[in-house]
Design an enzyme around this catalytic site. Structure first.
Site, PDB file in Angstrom:
ATOM      1  N   CYS A   1      -3.476   7.878   5.029  1.00 46.11           N
ATOM      2  CA  CYS A   1      -3.951   6.490   4.993  1.00 46.11           C
ATOM      3  C   CYS A   1      -5.471   6.351   4.711  1.00 46.11           C
ATOM      4  CB  CYS A   1      -3.661   5.581   6.329  1.00 46.11           C
ATOM      5  SG  CYS A   1      -4.606   6.035   7.681  1.00 46.11           S
TER       6      CYS A   1
ATOM      7  N   GLN B   1       0.838 -10.827  17.804  1.00 45.88           N
ATOM      8  CA  GLN B   1       0.683 -12.323  17.512  1.00 45.88           C
ATOM      9  C   GLN B   1       1.218 -13.195  18.120  1.00 45.88           C
ATOM     10  OE1 GLN B   1       2.585 -10.586  13.403  1.00 45.88           O
ATOM     11  NE2 GLN B   1       2.382 -12.528  13.168  1.00 45.88           N
TER      12      GLN B   1
ATOM     13  N   GLU C   1       4.995 -10.195  15.999  1.00 46.97           N
ATOM     14  CA  GLU C   1       5.299 -11.572  16.398  1.00 46.97           C
ATOM     15  C   GLU C   1       6.254 -11.287  17.741  1.00 46.97           C
ATOM     16  OE1 GLU C   1       6.981 -14.226  13.488  1.00 46.97           O
ATOM     17  OE2 GLU C   1       7.805 -15.366  14.662  1.00 46.97           O
TER      18      GLU C   1
ATOM     19  N   ARG D   1      16.323 -19.186   7.073  1.00 44.11           N
ATOM     20  CA  ARG D   1      15.170 -19.489   6.047  1.00 44.11           C
ATOM     21  C   ARG D   1      15.615 -18.993   4.891  1.00 44.11           C
ATOM     22  NH1 ARG D   1       9.764 -20.937   5.125  1.00 44.11           N
ATOM     23  NH2 ARG D   1       9.560 -21.748   7.426  1.00 44.11           N
TER      24      ARG D   1
ATOM     25  N   GLU E   1       2.322 -16.722   3.673  1.00 47.95           N
ATOM     26  CA  GLU E   1       3.665 -16.277   2.996  1.00 47.95           C
ATOM     27  C   GLU E   1       3.945 -16.621   1.600  1.00 47.95           C
ATOM     28  OE1 GLU E   1       6.385 -16.012   6.919  1.00 47.95           O
ATOM     29  OE2 GLU E   1       5.181 -17.945   6.647  1.00 47.95           O
TER      30      GLU E   1
END
Ligand SMILES: Cc1cc2nc3c(=O)[nH]c(=O)nc-3n(C[C@H](O)[C@H](O)[C@H](O)COP(=O)(O)OP(=O)(O)OC[C@H]3O[C@@H](n4cnc5c(N)ncnc54)[C@H](O)[C@@H]3O)c2cc1C
Ligand code: FES
Ligand code: FES
Length: 1296
Positions: A25, A738, A773, A851, A1228
């Site tokens: 990375c 979050q 989240e 959703r 988003e």
């Protein structure tokens, strides 16, 4: 110990980050400088600190990001430019990218764009989409960013028709940043290499010994000493770059007690000319190898350097520069990996190896006998590899090498090969042919002296027969790998035919593209946004492209992330113990061996919970620690707490768990359907009359699409530091999350204390994307329980592989549809069923499925529609929120049926899309009216800025490369679908010096929320942003916060901040009125002395929300965000690779609060979508074991994947009355626009299939990887490799 651990833990230099620990990375990049006494030269190299053994750095100078500049003293230009060009969002990758650029500039103060692209091959960023980083750093480049006519066909970017494209421009001619502000680069001001290291380097080498807890490291001073040592320790490993051994020790649990480091032995590092070629010492690094071969290619006639050129082409795609700078040729050969990039080339070229031992030297031809088995060679234990001779080629000899991988840059090969053919002088009769493949098995295929050209078909058939692979072969992709072996040979055949065209007929013009090497042009970009009106006050920062307020600190490494918090003196480390079975009872847990590891303090398990073991963000259907039963591989069973991370991890691996397996083991969506394993409820949204709709249709089609999951791959993995406060069960938690309040609540539940006793603090995250989240609470709870047990601070930052294993990702979806439509493509009826792979707990899956259903129409008005959603209960780690939250999967299925309808009707897909688009005032399937509808405007502008029609007319089609073009719209509903979450709080303190401390309920994960909130407060209070500070998010300042998610945080928190600031303004009004000429400070002071409360909280709840699935009524969303994208790609039909040539995006973000941040979100989300739909593939064994657990196997987009041309335009004059200062949510919605790349690929495949006489709808699952693209481009080669019969074998991996 690695250099990274030493820097971070021993020197507290935490600017250098840990992102993966496997060299994949670049977050840990530092510059290592050393003096080479043989060349009397100082060499500077970018290096991965995570793989560099500290012992290997004797006499080296190490420069870290802290060493080159700081906000407090002086920034270095590389730090300043990445920050000011908006190239740092969460900032976790930034120090590594800064150091790659710095090392490049130390070697080449005016690099070319190509140098720069090469320098970044080993760096990943998950937030920015790379464009702004390149844009900022182009200012260092020789060409200042110009392509120097390297763009194929289009000429130079400065002179082409798209002259404006090399600059960042705006509707009003302003730029997102101003390069004239940048400090100049002055190479004379750089830190010098310590002179004492030069004198030490000139002294004769001394042998060194480092004795560690488990490993003896010896650096011999001469070849003789090395050979003596190898005779004494025949099992000892020789370590040069440590890029293989380091990985084996870290991830494969191998221990090499003796290591010999031959880095300074001259015989192993020398380069010498021989009669037949060039002899490279085994320790010569790949960078040195490349440099030397380059010189030779430039010097010698072409025919002499066929092998050299092939090696250079392999090196171009070999790892990243940080790896190439340290990895040696010898290491590559001796690892004997079946997917080595160089070994097939060396074998096909007939390279000669020299081996040596105490007994003497011997030479060996590198042929198929050299590799005696998997990762085994013909070397005797006491022997070492001394050198390799790479031969020149002769007239009549042709050589090519190919590497095919999922991602072009820094990826291990799917197939790699070297191909060598020698013709009889002056003829096309083959004298010798050697084809050597890696990735199938090391095989050499020899054809006899016959015409190469007549035998093409036979050769392919015989290759197909020889390249058999078991259908269960490790690595999977069996059909693809076999097809590739033949297709690459075909490429070689055409290449040779082309080179021989004087004696043989040249390659047909429409075949010529098959022999072009895969090279992409340097990217260019345009960003368009509406500048603030001329009259706007200069103090009013709303609408201006101001830099992320932490960007400079992020670029210097001063920004503090969770694991950068200094360790407490009595602090301990935690490592997880996780299940290796997907579904089983735990029979016993044996910890004796683990407890015997030095430094271990305790083992924590379900028995240690003072409160409840039940946890979960929505429903409590999971455990903190598995109790009695595990339901996925990676289920947390316990944890080891120890004095260091290394001890904790070693001990965790020593915990033995015995299991009794339970049937069934449900891994895939198909397994769940077969077993009817679903969570409840099954949701449905229905509007119109389906039977009527199908009856009115001219055609009815049925289809399916599978959309793979996605790992969040935030650069900073999950991290928690829990500090018991010593009284009343109080605990302070520092978490990368979050959801501060959810963490607080679940920890309180596990500890059995009131939530008021727990404080959760979040400074910033190194990326979240939904992954932090709810799943972050799993680790936080475990760490808190451990800290409670040992009554000491405990921390854990998960390693990348653990994070990928335990934390779940985006839900894989399977969509099955029946669509009815008119002849012109107008869709009349749709019946669609979604299945999501939820995993072993509900987590947020119900809202995610809802959703998906809310987005089943995407932007299309379907009069009769029904969508049903099933949540599959499987034995995988629980899947969770991920940017888009089910929306992208919902819309992806809709684009699949659009594509099928277009192919069925023979109408261009863009036409089908356009006739089905909603219009202003129409209603969605859930009966919400589309007011302030801007799709039509976005569509028109996007067609326009992308030159869609001209582009379509221009598309030239070759037989083996095909271009594809697509335009895709998106509509994204804004609000949490769980209504109660649509609330936010803020707390604003004014201090008597006029400074302002702002706190709100949102967390900063790189999206620039804090920057936007400061802009909002600054405008509302009428003071400069410099007076306002945000320190952190914490549950003791703003309570009961909603997660920072659903793109709604600026809307919700912005209004709460506005509300608090308004309260304060009202309190200050009398003092302003009394002293209208006074300053802000005067008014604040006056109010204070008048005993006015200078602290206010603010609150906001979104009005008019509420939807009822039973009655299909009410509003689930506050409003919608809209966007449209056009993408053009080119696929290589023989390999399945593709290039992203062009993308234009028009996005409606309302009246942007900050165009630089919003464009950053658009581009970042788009590139994450490119990963989702074209690259990223989570691969599981049939038993539910995740193979792809790090950047080595899991490929997120890299620098080289950004579109060659990228235009982003924020729709102008589109104020949104439903959110703060007329702005719109942006986090988003743009992600789905990457589907334009997927459908452009599908368009190109359609053209390829037409060459084989195939037409009509075909299934293409997501992601469109090279494997899927190649398999879909059916042709004579794919026919030679039919897929194995399903059900007759156990595959290596399954699609979940
Ligand atoms: C992020 C990453 C990306 C990579 N990408 C690629 C890629 O694209 N293509 C590819 O082919 N490989 C790749 N690799 C693998 C690796 O980088 C190469 O194989 C590299 O050449 C190994 O060299 P090294 O000096 O680091 O080996 P080391 O780890 O130092 O040693 C490797 C092995 O070689 C032995 N050895 C070394 N020198 C000698 C000698 N003189 N005599 C006898 N034995 C010796 C060692 O004992 C050890 O077993 C990658 C690795 C990483 C971590
Ligand atoms: S942490 Fe070293 S490369 Fe990722
Ligand atoms: S800014 Fe690059 S990973 Fe976040």
């Amino acid at each position: 110990m690695t250099l990274l651990i030493f820097l971070r833990r021993k020197l507290s230099l935490t600017g250098t980050k840990l992102g993966c620990a496997e060299g994949g990375c670049g977050a840990c990049t530092v510059m290592v400088s050393r003096f080479n006494p043989h060349h009397n030269q100082i060499i500077h190299h970018a290096v991965n600190a995570c793989l560099a053994p500290l012992c290997s750095l004797h006499h080296c100078a190490v420069t870290t990001v802290e060493g080159i500049g700081s906000v407090a003293s002086k920034l270095h230009p590389v730090q300043e430019r990445i920050a000011k060009a908006h190239g740092s969002q969460c900032g976790f990758c930034t120090p590594g990218i800064v150091m790659s650029m710095y090392a490049l500039l130390r070697n080449s103060p005016q690099p070319s764009m190509q140098d720069m692209e090469e320098a970044f091959q080993g760096n990943l960023c998950r937030c920015t989409g790379y464009r702004p980083i390149l844009e900022g750093y182009k200012t260092f480049a020789k060409e200042g960013g110009c392509c120097r006519s390297r763009r194929k066909g289009n000429g130079c970017c400065l002179t082409s028709a798209h002259e404006e494209e090399h600059v960042t421009s705006t509707h009003s001619g302003q730029q997102l940043f101003d390069p004239s502000e940048f400090m100049p680069l002055d190479p004379t001001q750089e830190i010098i290499f310590p002179p004492e290291l030069i004198s030490l380097g000139k002294q004769p080498p001394r042998s060194l010994r480092f004795i560690g807890e488990r490993v003896l490291w010896i650096q011999p001073s001469s070849l003789n000493e090395l050979l003596e040592l190898k005779a004494v320790y025949p099992a000892a490993k020789l370590v040069v770059g440590n890029t293989e051994v380091g990985i084996e020790m870290k991830f494969k649990n191998l221990l090499y007690p003796v290591i010999l480091a031959p880095a300074y032995i001259q015989e192993l590092s020398s380069i010498q000319y021989t009669e037949n070629g060039i002899e490279f010492g085994a320790s010569v690094t790949l960078t040195m190898l490349g440099k030397k071969l380059h010189e030779e290619v430039n010097k010698l006639p072409n025919y002499r350097t066929e092998v050299f050129q092939a090696i250079l082409e392999q090196l171009r795609w070999f790892a990243g520069q940080q790896i190439r700078n340290v990895a040696a040729i010898g290491g590559n050969i001796m690892t004997a990996s079946p997917i080595s990039d160089l070994n097939p080339v060396f074998m096909a070229a007939g390279c000669k190896l020299t081996l040596t031992s105490k007994e003497g030297k011997r030479a060996l031809q590198m042929d198929d006998k050299f590799f005696s088995g998997y990762r085994k060679t013909a070397l005797k234990p006491e022997e070492i590899l001394l050198s390799i001779e790479i031969p020149y080629t002769k007239k009549g000899q042709y050589f090519s090498a190919f590497k095919q991988s999922t991602r072009k840059e820094d990826d291990i090969a799917t197939i790699t090969c070297g191909m060598n053919v020698v013709f009889q002088q002056g003829s096309n009769i083959v004298k010798d042919i050697k084809l050597s493949y890696g990735g199938i098995a090391p095989t050499t295929v020899l054809a006899t002296a016959t015409s190469f050209f007549e035998l093409m078909e036979d050769a392919c058939s015989s290759l197909a027969e020889e390249m058999t692979l078991s259908p269960s072969a490790p690595g999977g992709m069996v059909t693809y790998r076999r097809t590739l072996a033949i297709s690459l040979f075909f490429k070689f055949y055409l290449t040779v035919q082309h080179k021989l065209h004087l004696s043989v007929e040249d390659v047909k013009p429409n075949y010529a593209s098959a022999i072009e090497l895969f090279h992409v042009d340097s990217p260019t970009s345009v960003q368009l946004y509406q500048a603030v009106p001329p009259g706007q006050s200069t103090d009013d920062m709303v609408g201006r492209p101001i830099m992320h307020l932490s960007a400079l600190k992020q670029a210097t490494g001063e920004a503090v992330y969770c694991d950068d918090i200094p360790q407490y003196e009595n602090g301990l480390y935690l490592a997880l113990v996780t299940s290796t079975k997907a579904h089983a009872y735990i029979k016993s847990i044996e910890t004796d061996d683990a407890m015997a590891v030095p430094g271990v303090v305790t083992f924590v398990s379900a028995k240690d919970l003072p409160g409840s073991n039940k946890t979960g963000p929505a429903v409590c259907d999971e455990t903190v620690f598995a109790d009695n039963k595990v339901t996925c591989v990676g289920h947390i069973v316990g944890a080891i707490v120890a004095d260091t991370q290394a001890h904790a991890q070693t001990a965790a691996k020593a915990v033995k768990i015995s299991y009794e397996e339970i049937q069934p083991v449900i891994i895939t969506i198909q397994d769940a359907i077969t077993n009817q394993s679903f969570y409840q409820p099954v949701r449905t949204i229905e509007k119109g009359d389906l039977a009527k709709g199908f009856h009115e249709s001219d055609n009815i089609l049925e289809g399916e699409i599978h959309i793979g999951g996605q790992d969040h791959f935030y650069l900073e993995t999950n991290c928690t530091l829990a500090v018991p406060q010593g009284e009343d069960g109080e605990m302070e938690l520092f978490v990368s999350t979050q959801s501060a309040s959810k963490t607080q609540a679940l920890v309180a539940k596990a500890l059995g204390v009131p939530a008021s006793h727990i404080v959760c603090r979040v400074k910033r995250m190194g990326g979240g994307f939904g992954g932090k989240e709810s799943r972050s609470t799993i680790l936080s709870t475990v760490v808190a329980v451990a800290a409670h047990k040992v009554k000491r601070p405990v921390r854990c930052m998960l390693d990348r592989d653990e994070d990928m294993l335990v934390s779940g990702g985006r839900h894989p979806f399977f969509g099955r549809y029946k669509v009815g439509f008119k002849k012109n493509g107008k869709v009349m009826a749709l019946d669609v069923t979604y299945y999501s792979n939820v995993g072993n707990s509900m987590d947020l899956s119900l809202s995610i499925m809802e959703r998906a259903l809310f987005h089943m129409d995407n932007c299309y008005n379907i009069p009769h529609i029904r969508g049903t959603g099933y949540m599959c209960k499987t034995n995988l780690p629980s899947n969770t929120a991920f940017r888009g939250f089910g929306g992208p999967q919902g819309m992806m299925v809709s684009e699949s049926w659009i594509s099928d309808v277009a192919l069925c009707c023979g109408v261009p897909a863009e036409q089908v899309r356009e006739i089905n688009l909603y219009k202003q005032g129409e209603y969605t399937p859930f009966n919400q009216c589309l007011d302030q509808f801007t799709i039509d405007r976005c569509w028109k502008e996007c067609v326009n800025i992308s030159d869609f029609h001209q582009r379509k007319a221009r598309v030239e089609q070759h037989r083996w490369t095909k271009r594809g073009l697509s335009i895709v719209p998106t509509k994204f509903g804004i609000s949490f679908t769980a209504i109660f979450l649509n609330q936010a709080g803020a707390l604003v303190h004014l201090y008597t010096d006029g400074s302002v401390l702002l706190t709100h309920g949102g967390t900063e994960m790189g999206q620039g929320l804090h920057t936007k909130m400061i802009q909002v407060a600054s405008k509302t209070l009428g003071i400069p942003t410099s007076k306002i500070h945000i320190s952190e998010t914490s549950t003791n300042t703003v309570p009961n916060t909603s997660p920072t998610a659903a793109s709604a945080s600026s809307d919700l928190n912005g209004m709460a901040v506005y509300n608090a600031c308004q309260t304060l303004l009202q309190r200050l009004d009398p003092y302003k009125a009394r002293n209208p000429k006074g300053s802000w400070e005067d008014w604040v002071k006056a109010a204070y002395f008048d005993r006015v409360n200078l602290s206010a909280n603010g609150f906001y709840r979104t009005p008019d929300l509420g939807y009822d699935f039973e009655t299909n009524s009410g509003h689930p969303f506050n409003y919608f965000s809209y966007g449209v994208a056009v993408s053009e790609v080119e696929i290589d039909c023989l390999t399945g690779s593709h290039k992203n040539l062009h993308t234009s995006i028009v996005m409606d973000v309302g009246k942007s609060l900050n165009p630089a941040l919003d464009i950053g979100q658009v581009e970042g989300a788009f590139m994450q979508g490119v990963g989702l739909f074209t690259l990223e593939e989570l691969r599981y064994s049939p038993q539910g074991y995740l193979y792809t657990r790090g950047p080595g196997m899991y490929k997120i987009p890299a620098f080289g994947d950004i579109p060659t041309e990228l235009k982003v335009s924020l729709l102008r004059d589109a104020p949104n009355e439903k959110a703060i200062f007329s702005s719109k949510a942006v986090g988003e919605p743009p992600l789905f626009l990457a589907a334009s790349v997927f459908y452009a690929i599908k368009d190109a495949i359609t053209a390829a299939r037409a060459e084989s006489g195939l037409s009509g709808p075909f299934r293409l699952d997501s992601p469109a990887t090279p494997e899927r693209i190649r398999n879909a481009c059916e042709d004579k080669f794919t026919k030679l490799c039919p897929p194995p019969e399903p059900g007759t074998y156990t595959p290596w991996d399954v699609r979940v």
